[in-house]
Design an enzyme around this catalytic site. Sequence first.
Site, PDB file in Angstrom:
ATOM      1  N   ARG A   1      -8.707  -9.164   3.579  1.00 16.85           N
ATOM      2  CA  ARG A   1      -7.724  -8.397   4.362  1.00 16.85           C
ATOM      3  C   ARG A   1      -8.016  -6.898   4.278  1.00 16.85           C
ATOM      4  O   ARG A   1      -7.974  -6.184   5.280  1.00 16.85           O
ATOM      5  CB  ARG A   1      -6.319  -8.696   3.838  1.00 16.85           C
ATOM      6  CG  ARG A   1      -5.162  -8.108   4.636  1.00 16.85           C
ATOM      7  CD  ARG A   1      -3.855  -8.570   3.994  1.00 16.85           C
ATOM      8  NE  ARG A   1      -2.661  -8.191   4.739  1.00 16.85           N
ATOM      9  CZ  ARG A   1      -1.962  -7.084   4.562  1.00 16.85           C
ATOM     10  NH1 ARG A   1      -2.378  -6.206   3.650  1.00 16.85           N
ATOM     11  NH2 ARG A   1      -0.865  -6.842   5.262  1.00 16.85           N
TER      12      ARG A   1
ATOM     13  N   SER B   1       4.574  -6.191   2.859  1.00 13.45           N
ATOM     14  CA  SER B   1       3.249  -6.192   3.488  1.00 13.45           C
ATOM     15  C   SER B   1       2.202  -6.783   2.545  1.00 13.45           C
ATOM     16  O   SER B   1       2.255  -7.970   2.236  1.00 13.45           O
ATOM     17  CB  SER B   1       2.886  -4.772   3.939  1.00 13.45           C
ATOM     18  OG  SER B   1       1.724  -4.762   4.732  1.00 13.45           O
ATOM     19  N   LEU B   2       1.259  -5.980   2.052  1.00 15.12           N
ATOM     20  CA  LEU B   2       0.281  -6.478   1.083  1.00 15.12           C
ATOM     21  C   LEU B   2       0.954  -7.197  -0.075  1.00 15.12           C
ATOM     22  O   LEU B   2       0.452  -8.211  -0.577  1.00 15.12           O
ATOM     23  CB  LEU B   2      -0.562  -5.314   0.557  1.00 15.12           C
ATOM     24  CG  LEU B   2      -1.428  -5.605  -0.678  1.00 15.12           C
ATOM     25  CD1 LEU B   2      -2.515  -6.612  -0.348  1.00 15.12           C
ATOM     26  CD2 LEU B   2      -2.011  -4.315  -1.235  1.00 15.12           C
TER      27      LEU B   2
ATOM     28  N   GLN C   1       0.822  -1.206   0.000  1.00 11.70           N
ATOM     29  CA  GLN C   1       0.000   0.000   0.000  1.00 11.70           C
ATOM     30  C   GLN C   1       0.861   1.262   0.000  1.00 11.70           C
ATOM     31  O   GLN C   1       1.930   1.293   0.609  1.00 11.70           O
ATOM     32  CB  GLN C   1      -0.925   0.009   1.221  1.00 11.70           C
ATOM     33  CG  GLN C   1      -2.025  -1.015   1.142  1.00 11.70           C
ATOM     34  CD  GLN C   1      -3.103  -0.840   2.192  1.00 11.70           C
ATOM     35  OE1 GLN C   1      -3.854  -1.756   2.457  1.00 11.70           O
ATOM     36  NE2 GLN C   1      -3.216   0.326   2.772  1.00 11.70           N
TER      37      GLN C   1
ATOM     38  N   HIS D   1       0.260  -3.846  11.503  1.00 14.33           N
ATOM     39  CA  HIS D   1       1.484  -4.568  11.850  1.00 14.33           C
ATOM     40  C   HIS D   1       1.825  -4.381  13.327  1.00 14.33           C
ATOM     41  O   HIS D   1       2.984  -4.204  13.702  1.00 14.33           O
ATOM     42  CB  HIS D   1       2.646  -4.159  10.935  1.00 14.33           C
ATOM     43  CG  HIS D   1       2.457  -4.636   9.529  1.00 14.33           C
ATOM     44  ND1 HIS D   1       2.546  -5.970   9.181  1.00 14.33           N
ATOM     45  CD2 HIS D   1       2.146  -3.964   8.389  1.00 14.33           C
ATOM     46  CE1 HIS D   1       2.312  -6.096   7.884  1.00 14.33           C
ATOM     47  NE2 HIS D   1       2.048  -4.899   7.383  1.00 14.33           N
TER      48      HIS D   1
ATOM     49  N   GLN E   1       1.463 -12.373   9.922  1.00 16.01           N
ATOM     50  CA  GLN E   1       1.957 -11.235   9.162  1.00 16.01           C
ATOM     51  C   GLN E   1       1.279  -9.923   9.510  1.00 16.01           C
ATOM     52  O   GLN E   1       1.904  -8.868   9.580  1.00 16.01           O
ATOM     53  CB  GLN E   1       1.813 -11.515   7.660  1.00 16.01           C
ATOM     54  CG  GLN E   1       2.557 -10.532   6.768  1.00 16.01           C
ATOM     55  CD  GLN E   1       1.656  -9.834   5.770  1.00 16.01           C
ATOM     56  OE1 GLN E   1       0.535  -9.460   6.089  1.00 16.01           O
ATOM     57  NE2 GLN E   1       2.146  -9.649   4.568  1.00 16.01           N
TER      58      GLN E   1
END
Length: 316
Positions: free
Chosen positions: A119, A94-95, A15, A203, A252
Amino acid sequence: MNATTPLVAVNFPGQGSQVKDMGRDLAEADDRYMYYWTLAENISRQPLREIYWGGDDHDMADTRALQPALTVAALTLWMHAAGRTAAHCFGGHSLGEYPALAAAGALAVEEALELVSLRGALMAEAGGADQGMTALLKLGQDDAEAIAAQAREATGCELLVANYNTPGQFVLSGHKQALEAAAALVRERKGRAIPLPVSGAFHSPLIAEAAGELEKRLAKADWRRPKAPVFLNVTADAQTGPEAIAAAMARQMTSPVRWIEINRNQYAMGARTFHEPGPKGVLTKMLGQNLGGLPADWTGHSLDTMAAVDDLPGAD
């Protein structure tokens, strides 16, 4: 794989990398890629092409649409590139770990789109007014970790380093009271603290409830052995075991992104060419900092458009 033979790492952005018209040139040139945009729209129930090929920045920032849209934009760019270059390992920020897993064959594309759509919806609903994230610039890792610990102790609120992006760029995640205390400490150390426009403390353990919902769906996924190792955000290590990958992905959403280590571990494995399928080239720009101190025998390629893929060195 042999560390004496130069290898290719393929890394997918997360993102913040979204741009208007991302993936449009490729999809309009080839119906095979347009199919995946339609599939992503059907799965996410979001008008992705309307938003990203004609919307505004506010709409493009909505994580419910952003996560499936960025996933399909990056994946179709990689599909176009896959016949032009090798891929000896994968990673994703991440994503971006989801399209990385799909590109590596650890997940089917349709299932990856289902997971990122869920998500995105969970992250849109997670957090609250008392949570946030702040980027730290011009400070090192020791400073970032010390500031997080000091602000956490001073306020009694949750705060941690959520993103280890480069040796001079970190992201704190936690309660806003702790973030405000951290910002004051950053200024004392002559760094910069930039609040990020997010709705929660991603996170971090503060979104454990949302992570638990995603974990239920992850447990049902058809995890497969990838065709090349995937460097995982949670461990920064390369993995090929389906069970180990599934276990890491379950953690994650509440664990830090260890991107500096991932880049350096890819280099240590033998990667000397780094491809980034996706808009903006954010990860490619980070390479110089993350591989600092190592021999300058590597190259990075931002595969942000169809033309960039077609211009790959050695491509027909």
